[in-house]
Design a protein around this motif. Structure first.
Motif, mmCIF file in Angstrom:
data_model
loop_
_atom_site.group_PDB
_atom_site.id
_atom_site.type_symbol
_atom_site.label_atom_id
_atom_site.label_comp_id
_atom_site.label_asym_id
_atom_site.label_seq_id
_atom_site.Cartn_x
_atom_site.Cartn_y
_atom_site.Cartn_z
ATOM 1 N N LYS A 1 9.845 0.203 -0.882
ATOM 2 C CA LYS A 1 8.386 0.234 -0.803
ATOM 3 C C LYS A 1 7.823 1.322 -1.715
ATOM 4 O O LYS A 1 6.816 1.120 -2.407
ATOM 5 C CB LYS A 1 7.946 0.488 0.639
ATOM 6 N N LEU A 2 8.473 2.471 -1.714
ATOM 7 C CA LEU A 2 7.993 3.584 -2.531
ATOM 8 C C LEU A 2 8.173 3.309 -4.023
ATOM 9 O O LEU A 2 7.321 3.657 -4.841
ATOM 10 C CB LEU A 2 8.717 4.873 -2.135
ATOM 11 N N ILE A 3 9.280 2.683 -4.384
ATOM 12 C CA ILE A 3 9.509 2.336 -5.786
ATOM 13 C C ILE A 3 8.407 1.403 -6.277
ATOM 14 O O ILE A 3 7.882 1.556 -7.394
ATOM 15 C CB ILE A 3 10.897 1.692 -5.962
ATOM 16 N N GLN A 4 8.031 0.436 -5.443
ATOM 17 C CA GLN A 4 6.969 -0.491 -5.819
ATOM 18 C C GLN A 4 5.636 0.234 -5.997
ATOM 19 O O GLN A 4 4.875 -0.050 -6.935
ATOM 20 C CB GLN A 4 6.844 -1.593 -4.766
ATOM 21 N N ALA A 5 5.356 1.186 -5.094
ATOM 22 C CA ALA A 5 4.104 1.946 -5.205
ATOM 23 C C ALA A 5 4.099 2.819 -6.452
ATOM 24 O O ALA A 5 3.076 2.967 -7.124
ATOM 25 C CB ALA A 5 3.909 2.797 -3.949
ATOM 26 N N ILE A 6 5.251 3.401 -6.780
ATOM 27 C CA ILE A 6 5.359 4.243 -7.974
ATOM 28 C C ILE A 6 5.141 3.403 -9.234
ATOM 29 O O ILE A 6 4.411 3.805 -10.148
ATOM 30 C CB ILE A 6 6.732 4.944 -8.017
ATOM 31 N N GLU A 7 5.776 2.234 -9.281
ATOM 32 C CA GLU A 7 5.640 1.356 -10.454
ATOM 33 C C GLU A 7 4.200 0.901 -10.643
ATOM 34 O O GLU A 7 3.713 0.780 -11.759
ATOM 35 C CB GLU A 7 6.565 0.143 -10.299
ATOM 36 N N ARG B 1 1.597 2.550 -9.628
ATOM 37 C CA ARG B 1 0.694 3.714 -9.595
ATOM 38 C C ARG B 1 -0.348 3.511 -8.482
ATOM 39 O O ARG B 1 -1.553 3.623 -8.690
ATOM 40 C CB ARG B 1 -0.005 3.896 -10.945
ATOM 41 N N GLN B 2 0.162 3.238 -7.272
ATOM 42 C CA GLN B 2 -0.669 2.882 -6.139
ATOM 43 C C GLN B 2 -0.760 4.039 -5.150
ATOM 44 O O GLN B 2 0.257 4.615 -4.761
ATOM 45 C CB GLN B 2 -0.067 1.659 -5.448
ATOM 46 N N VAL B 3 -1.979 4.382 -4.733
ATOM 47 C CA VAL B 3 -2.182 5.428 -3.737
ATOM 48 C C VAL B 3 -1.719 4.909 -2.376
ATOM 49 O O VAL B 3 -1.986 3.756 -2.017
ATOM 50 C CB VAL B 3 -3.661 5.846 -3.669
ATOM 51 N N ILE B 4 -1.016 5.754 -1.628
ATOM 52 C CA ILE B 4 -0.534 5.360 -0.306
ATOM 53 C C ILE B 4 -0.802 6.472 0.704
ATOM 54 O O ILE B 4 -0.983 7.634 0.326
ATOM 55 C CB ILE B 4 0.974 5.031 -0.316
ATOM 56 N N THR B 5 -0.831 6.093 1.962
ATOM 57 C CA THR B 5 -0.884 7.072 3.048
ATOM 58 C C THR B 5 0.417 6.960 3.828
ATOM 59 O O THR B 5 0.833 5.856 4.202
ATOM 60 C CB THR B 5 -2.073 6.825 3.984
ATOM 61 N N ILE B 6 1.075 8.091 4.044
ATOM 62 C CA ILE B 6 2.332 8.091 4.791
ATOM 63 C C ILE B 6 2.163 8.842 6.100
ATOM 64 O O ILE B 6 1.381 9.792 6.189
ATOM 65 C CB ILE B 6 3.477 8.730 3.975
ATOM 66 N N PRO C 1 2.269 8.761 -5.283
ATOM 67 C CA PRO C 1 3.722 8.854 -5.478
ATOM 68 C C PRO C 1 4.102 8.796 -6.946
ATOM 69 O O PRO C 1 3.578 7.968 -7.697
ATOM 70 C CB PRO C 1 4.254 7.633 -4.722
ATOM 71 N N VAL C 2 5.005 9.678 -7.348
ATOM 72 C CA VAL C 2 5.337 9.800 -8.763
ATOM 73 C C VAL C 2 6.809 9.513 -9.054
ATOM 74 O O VAL C 2 7.157 8.849 -10.032
ATOM 75 C CB VAL C 2 4.984 11.218 -9.280
ATOM 76 N N ASP D 1 -6.456 1.534 -4.195
ATOM 77 C CA ASP D 1 -6.706 2.532 -5.248
ATOM 78 C C ASP D 1 -5.462 2.697 -6.119
ATOM 79 O O ASP D 1 -4.335 2.754 -5.616
ATOM 80 C CB ASP D 1 -7.035 3.902 -4.636
ATOM 81 N N SER D 2 -5.697 2.809 -7.389
ATOM 82 C CA SER D 2 -4.607 3.144 -8.314
ATOM 83 C C SER D 2 -4.925 4.493 -8.938
ATOM 84 O O SER D 2 -6.038 4.998 -8.822
ATOM 85 C CB SER D 2 -4.465 2.075 -9.395
ATOM 86 N N PHE D 3 -3.946 5.071 -9.594
ATOM 87 C CA PHE D 3 -4.149 6.391 -10.190
ATOM 88 C C PHE D 3 -3.415 6.472 -11.521
ATOM 89 O O PHE D 3 -2.523 5.671 -11.820
ATOM 90 C CB PHE D 3 -3.660 7.497 -9.252
#
Length: 323
Positions: free
Chosen positions: A147-153, A155-160, A176-177, A216-218
């Motif tokens: 899940k985190l790899i997908q968010a990093i790819e 460039r998606q803001v997430i709440t953990i 996530p970077v 949101d993306s960043f």
């Protein structure tokens, strides 16, 4: 009849892919056909490999005279010795649950021969029996990673939802970077979404219990791009801090072990059994913890405040044993 022949060719091909030695005499007896039939099967496989070199990554089915058998040769395929090394690292990491490790090893073993599979099972049997994974707060480290790899790819803001070291549960909205592995754990490198400065924060992935993916993306400025290699060189136990130069004397038996642990370290002086070492590290609590773990073998020489920190910590430790 033709179907039986096709099935036999496919079976021989799959056995070769798994690393088995293809003996014409043995296969002829096993399948109840002539040696010429097996020879023709092998020729068909060799022709297929020659016609599809790019697809099969230049694999070749070569005859090994000393073994009197054909062996599939391809440097891109996983060798059995390489598989064994990977499995030992997997077990030594203790990162994944026992069920996850068993599943991963089972899948990897499908690329080995039956005999090598039995050898591997024998070699790791006791280690698997005594395997104890590192305790985790999440259901699956592998699922979290993906899940985190997908968010990093993306460039998606997430709440953990995250368990801190003191076991308090908090929520953090982050960007996530990167992901790193160190000391039994995977770490997520991220910055807080509401901070203007992209200061890196470290989160142990096994402590992340829930995710919320935002639309949101960043983007990150080039100055904020994270350098994983630099962190691996200079960070101990994933405690962040600015880079400092540390000088210490080592009288322990293994200088090489110290140099391996601190990749930027170098010996600058040597007198008898004592070596003076300089290294650049992140100025977090990690380097203090590591040098303390070396006991009387290590004496910090500089910087002065690290010398003082070592002295204070040693005094605190000694006071716990004072009568």
């Amino acid at each position: 009849m033709e179907n039986n022949k096709s099935d036999r060719i496919l079976e021989i091909f799959m056995r070769a892919l798994r690393g088995e030695s293809i003996s014409i005499k043995s296969l002829a007896a096993e399948y109840g056909v002539s040696a010429k039939s097996i020879s023709r099967d092998i020729s068909r496989i060799q022709n297929f490999l020659a016609e599809h070199r790019e697809l099969m990554q230049s694999a070749e089915l070569n005859y090994i005279h000393k073994d009197r058998a054909y062996v599939l040769n391809n440097e891109e395929f996983l060798k059995n010795k390489e598989l064994f090394a990977l499995v030992k690292v997997l077990l030594g990491s203790r990162t994944f649950s026992k069920d996850e490790v068993l599943t991963l090893i089972y899948k990897l073993k499908r690329f080995t021969t039956v005999s090598d599979r039995e050898t591997l099972d024998h070699l790791i049997h006791k280690e698997m029996y005594h395997y104890h994974e590192v305790k985790s707060d999440c259901r699956s480290v592998i699922d979290n990673l993906w899940k985190l790899i997908q968010a990093i790819e993306a460039r998606q803001v997430i709440t953990i939802t995250y368990r801190k070291m003191n076991r308090d549960e908090v929520k953090r909205k982050i960007k996530p970077v990167s992901i790193l592995f160190s000391e039994y754990y995977f770490y997520l490198i991220a910055s807080l979404a509401n901070e203007k400065a992209d200061k890196p924060r470290y989160f142990r992935i096994d402590r992340i219990t829930a995710f919320t993916m935002h639309r949101d993306s960043f983007s990150l400025p080039s100055s904020a791009e994270f350098d994983e290699g630099n962190l691996r060189e200079k960070n101990q136990f994933m405690f962040p801090g600015k880079t400092i130069s540390v000088r210490f004397a080592l009288s322990g038996p293994s200088v090489q072990a110290m140099l391996n642990r601190l990749p930027t370290a170098k010996v600058v002086e040597k007198t008898g059994s004592c070596s003076v070492i300089e290294t650049e590290v992140d100025d977090g609590r990690g380097i203090l913890m590591y040098l303390l773990s070396q006991g009387a073998w290590v004496k910090v020489l500089s910087p002065p405040y690290l010398v003082n920190a070592m002295q204070e910590e040693i005094q605190k430790m000694g006071s716990q044993y004072a009568r």
